[in-house]
Scaffold this motif. Sequence first.
Motif, PDB file in Angstrom:
ATOM      1  N   PHE A   1      33.003  17.833   6.090  1.00 61.21           N
ATOM      2  CA  PHE A   1      32.339  16.981   5.171  1.00 61.21           C
ATOM      3  C   PHE A   1      30.744  17.541   4.712  1.00 61.21           C
ATOM      4  O   PHE A   1      29.874  17.020   4.175  1.00 61.21           O
ATOM      5  N   ASP A   2      30.885  18.805   4.962  1.00 64.43           N
ATOM      6  CA  ASP A   2      29.912  19.801   4.136  1.00 64.43           C
ATOM      7  C   ASP A   2      28.269  19.270   4.741  1.00 64.43           C
ATOM      8  O   ASP A   2      27.388  19.173   4.091  1.00 64.43           O
ATOM      9  N   LEU A   3      28.151  18.924   6.017  1.00 65.52           N
ATOM     10  CA  LEU A   3      27.057  18.235   6.781  1.00 65.52           C
ATOM     11  C   LEU A   3      26.438  19.469   7.220  1.00 65.52           C
ATOM     12  O   LEU A   3      27.072  20.527   7.782  1.00 65.52           O
TER      13      LEU A   3
ATOM     14  N   ARG B   1      30.927  11.060   2.907  1.00 65.70           N
ATOM     15  CA  ARG B   1      29.996  12.070   3.500  1.00 65.70           C
ATOM     16  C   ARG B   1      28.729  11.298   3.883  1.00 65.70           C
ATOM     17  O   ARG B   1      28.256  11.398   4.923  1.00 65.70           O
ATOM     18  N   SER B   2      28.329  10.334   3.238  1.00 65.77           N
ATOM     19  CA  SER B   2      27.065   9.644   3.730  1.00 65.77           C
ATOM     20  C   SER B   2      27.384   8.611   4.761  1.00 65.77           C
ATOM     21  O   SER B   2      26.426   8.793   5.660  1.00 65.77           O
TER      22      SER B   2
ATOM     23  N   ARG C   1      31.459  18.298  10.758  1.00 64.73           N
ATOM     24  CA  ARG C   1      30.177  18.544   9.929  1.00 64.73           C
ATOM     25  C   ARG C   1      30.895  19.620   8.940  1.00 64.73           C
ATOM     26  O   ARG C   1      30.443  19.420   7.559  1.00 64.73           O
TER      27      ARG C   1
ATOM     28  N   SER D   1      27.612  11.237   7.986  1.00 66.03           N
ATOM     29  CA  SER D   1      26.263  11.584   8.336  1.00 66.03           C
ATOM     30  C   SER D   1      25.442  10.610   8.990  1.00 66.03           C
ATOM     31  O   SER D   1      24.885  10.812  10.006  1.00 66.03           O
ATOM     32  N   ASP D   2      25.495   9.326   8.475  1.00 67.48           N
ATOM     33  CA  ASP D   2      24.597   8.157   9.106  1.00 67.48           C
ATOM     34  C   ASP D   2      25.176   8.024  10.342  1.00 67.48           C
ATOM     35  O   ASP D   2      24.451   7.668  11.541  1.00 67.48           O
TER      36      ASP D   2
END
Length: 744
Positions: free
Chosen positions: A742-744, A525-526, A739, A529-530
């Motif tokens: 990945f729950d973003l 996820r991190s 998104r 997101s990045d």
Amino acid sequence: LRLDAAYGDTVIPACAPAKDISVPDEHDVFLYRIRNQRAEREALLRLVQAGAAGQAGPRGDALPEAKGRDAVLKFLATTVPALRSLPGWSVTFGPALGEIDSRVERVATLVRVTTPPEAPGCFDVSYRFATVSKTRPVSARDVAVARQTGLPWLGGRATPTLFDPAALDAFHELLRECGARPAHADESGAPLRIGNARAAFFALRVRRMAPSDIVFEPQSRKWAGAAAAMETASKEDDDARVEEPLRSMLRPYQKRGVAWLRGLERGGFSGILADEMGLGKTVQTLAWLSLPRVNPAHRGLPALVVCPTSLVSNWVEEAQKFTPKMRVLAMHGESRDALMTGTSPGKTLDPAKFATALLGTDLVVASYATLRRDVAVYERNGFSACVVDEAQNIKNRTTQNAECVKRVPAALRLAVTGTPIENSPADLWSIEDFLMRGYLGDWNDFRIRYEAPIALGSAPDRTPQQWREARDALDRLRDLVRPYLLRRLKTDVAKDLPPKTVQVVFRELGPEQRAVYARYFKAARSQVSDALGTAGLARSRMLVLTALLRLRQAACHLALLGDESLRADPPAHPSAKLEWLMEFLEQAMEEGHRVLVFSQFVEMLKLVRAALDSAGVKYCYLDGASKDRAEQVHLFNATASIPVFLISLKAGGTGLNLTGADEVVLFDPWWNPAAEDQAVDRAHRIGQTRNVRAIKLVARGTVEEKVYAMQRRKKAVIAATIQTSDEAALSALDESDVRRLFDL
């Protein structure tokens, strides 16, 4: 203005406060039809689009009024015909408006079709204008002036003749869509010429236009009826006399399929045989190929079947079984090696040897892989027909598979695929470009006319306008393809086939597996997101796909991760799904069931294999590296004491008949539901005598559950009803999809 929704004899204002609706189906005592409030809301929006209201009212009995002479005339001229042309809609007038409508004249476009003797493969279209009731000629100049001014009537306001510019625009767009060109370039006002391949589409679309605006002239109605019914006529035309004993073996729907192919051949057209998996597309194709060609010039030429490597032997065996008189040349293995020249690794197909071999051959069976290497030699020879099996292999227009099959010189062409093709426009263009080049226009025109609006209309954030444009584009595309696509479902034609049920089983991960999965998900996820924030999805797609792969592996079995830290201290329960599977197999065997187990991960199958070995359970096994594909299939079908068959997705998605099984387990969900359907239909096909149950095994609270939800939400795109590959479905993910995953 009032909009009502009718459910049987129950009629209520659209979007009125909730009212229970339950209408029993007249054919099924267990089926009831309930209220569709979404359709009611869309119907209100449709009124706005049609110009009936400046804005959508909150409900069907609270709509704004149309006031003034001009507004009423515009409503009668443009809105009423548009609404009446919609399927399921009915427009009625109150007494006052009905009297006005009965007194006004209307302009109709009268379409005339002729068949030019100098161009037997075409038809000519011309049109003129006249009033509907009195059939009084109307000047084309007056119509042109009305179109320029935008007024929906001709003449003065005192004695108007209603005219709908949008209807004429739609007719002109239809002509462009059909590729109409002047029949005689040097003549002013010459009729427009269109190829016969689009006759059915043209006739069907004109008939769907408002009859008060566009209509065939009397002398052209017979042609229009015959053209619009072309696919029905050819399906019922049963003059294709297949020789015995095959003819007696064919089921009635298969005989109609052969006759349909024969009808296309007589018209000089190509088509797509898209019967649902398990209905015998191979035997229908062989029966058609065994017939003498309609055109004497094509007789004596061999036919060519191109298929995946794993299916070459299957085609050869089926031909030997059903059409033993056909002389078959398999361009694979030793028979192909005998036609090669040179020394390894530079051996090539010898043109002279190949040409000589064709002289004694009725059917050539080649794989896509060998065709890519030998296509230059194939180009030097003529074939009576070229059949592409598993047509998903040519759906990407830029691949060598697609380019090579299009280079094969063949009088007739056929694409065979087990799933329908309504919702995959880009793939459909490539298949049609192989079948009838130019039928769907060039690629850029097709992308603008069909692919782009369909994609926008399928997006989660689509607007009502985009949704309507997508539906219109999809309807037009279906009408274009319909005459050249034969699609039957097992529920329609194989009444004796036992039912199939699909069950989703959610499995909770154990504490150890849950902890490892959570650690991998947090890291993924991190990273995602990045990457999205700095590089965007286009440049981060490989990272996203890798992260998703790892999460899916973690949801299946921790051993798939190859994590050294886990090897040092292996979890006691690395796979909740494997534990469930072993319990399920034990119960299934006790009850006398036989089970197919599919997984996308070969390593997962090997873990299941090891568990079965430890339990002393007999099984068959097939993955992409297996060399004994046919032997394993025959062994499983012939040996009732073998209860389990382990199969990888790529090895077993096509060309297998495994009616010895009646249970199917999809160990891990795939991006493409059509691929799952293919797997299940390895067992649910002609020859099956028992009910078939398919179980989708999903790890609760993981990316697998989100994939399953995405399948249901975006089935029209991801399912892509012509077997869109997993890779293609993944590449179609947009940023909003990522998104969500990945729950973003």
